[in-house]
Motif scaffolding. Structure first.
Motif, PDB file in Angstrom:
ATOM      1  N   CYS A  97       0.850  -1.187   0.000  1.00  0.00           N
ATOM      2  CA  CYS A  97       0.000   0.000   0.000  1.00  0.00           C
ATOM      3  C   CYS A  97       0.888   1.240   0.000  1.00  0.00           C
ATOM      4  O   CYS A  97       2.079   1.143   0.293  1.00  0.00           O
ATOM      5  CB  CYS A  97      -0.946   0.010   1.203  1.00  0.00           C
ATOM      6  N   GLU A 100       1.845   6.357   3.089  1.00  0.00           N
ATOM      7  CA  GLU A 100       1.064   7.176   4.018  1.00  0.00           C
ATOM      8  C   GLU A 100      -0.164   6.444   4.567  1.00  0.00           C
ATOM      9  O   GLU A 100      -0.832   6.936   5.473  1.00  0.00           O
ATOM     10  CB  GLU A 100       0.635   8.500   3.371  1.00  0.00           C
ATOM     11  N   ASP A 101      -0.460   5.253   4.069  1.00  0.00           N
ATOM     12  CA  ASP A 101      -1.623   4.485   4.520  1.00  0.00           C
ATOM     13  C   ASP A 101      -1.195   3.431   5.543  1.00  0.00           C
ATOM     14  O   ASP A 101      -1.351   2.226   5.340  1.00  0.00           O
ATOM     15  CB  ASP A 101      -2.315   3.851   3.317  1.00  0.00           C
ATOM     16  N   GLU A 103      -2.461   2.582   8.393  1.00  0.00           N
ATOM     17  CA  GLU A 103      -3.556   1.765   8.940  1.00  0.00           C
ATOM     18  C   GLU A 103      -3.785   0.516   8.089  1.00  0.00           C
ATOM     19  O   GLU A 103      -3.947  -0.580   8.607  1.00  0.00           O
ATOM     20  CB  GLU A 103      -4.850   2.574   9.030  1.00  0.00           C
ATOM     21  N   THR A 104      -3.812   0.705   6.772  1.00  0.00           N
ATOM     22  CA  THR A 104      -4.000  -0.442   5.869  1.00  0.00           C
ATOM     23  C   THR A 104      -2.833  -1.410   5.991  1.00  0.00           C
ATOM     24  O   THR A 104      -3.030  -2.623   6.072  1.00  0.00           O
ATOM     25  CB  THR A 104      -4.158   0.035   4.414  1.00  0.00           C
TER      26      THR A 104
END
Length: 125
Positions: A97, A100-101, A103-104
């Protein structure tokens, strides 16, 4: 697997790596920022007992490495690091991913390293 322009990004990956480590630790996983844009993650529930010498020699436990890199389009991404087809091969990198993501990334790593029935192996008395 994923097309990677440069394995070690020139961008500011450090804060993103520390944020990812914090999210992974909040999920009960162990995580460590390595140099060159890498994060090593492990599930303590998958660790071999300290008195099991054969098990320790045969199994590294539940571990996964992530590498930050630039995709061909220039974007910074997290990549899964998988062993290459031979011992002398470089590792295969699979896109996970965008950097900056976090959480994913944390959710996907948590799912891969999950031990959903760890508590079930303890006998109730």
């Amino acid at each position: 697997m994923g097309e990677v322009k440069a394995r070690v990004p020139n961008g500011n990956w450090g804060p993103a790596a520390r944020a990812l480590v914090a999210l992974l630790e909040a999920r009960g996983l162990g995580a460590l920022v390595l140099g060159h844009g890498a994060v090593r993650v492990w599930n303590p529930a998958g660790e071999i007992d300290s008195d099991d010498k054969r098990g320790q020699a045969m199994s590294p436990g539940l571990r996964q490495e992530l590498q930050c890199g630039r995709r061909a389009d220039g974007g910074l991404w997290w990549f899964w690091v998988w062993s290459g087809p031979t011992r002398r091969s470089p590792p295969d990198l699979e896109p996970l991913c965008p950097i900056e993501d976090a959480e994913t990334a944390a959710a996907r790593v948590d799912k891969v390293l999950a031990v959903p029935f760890a508590e079930a192996s303890v006998k109730a008395v």
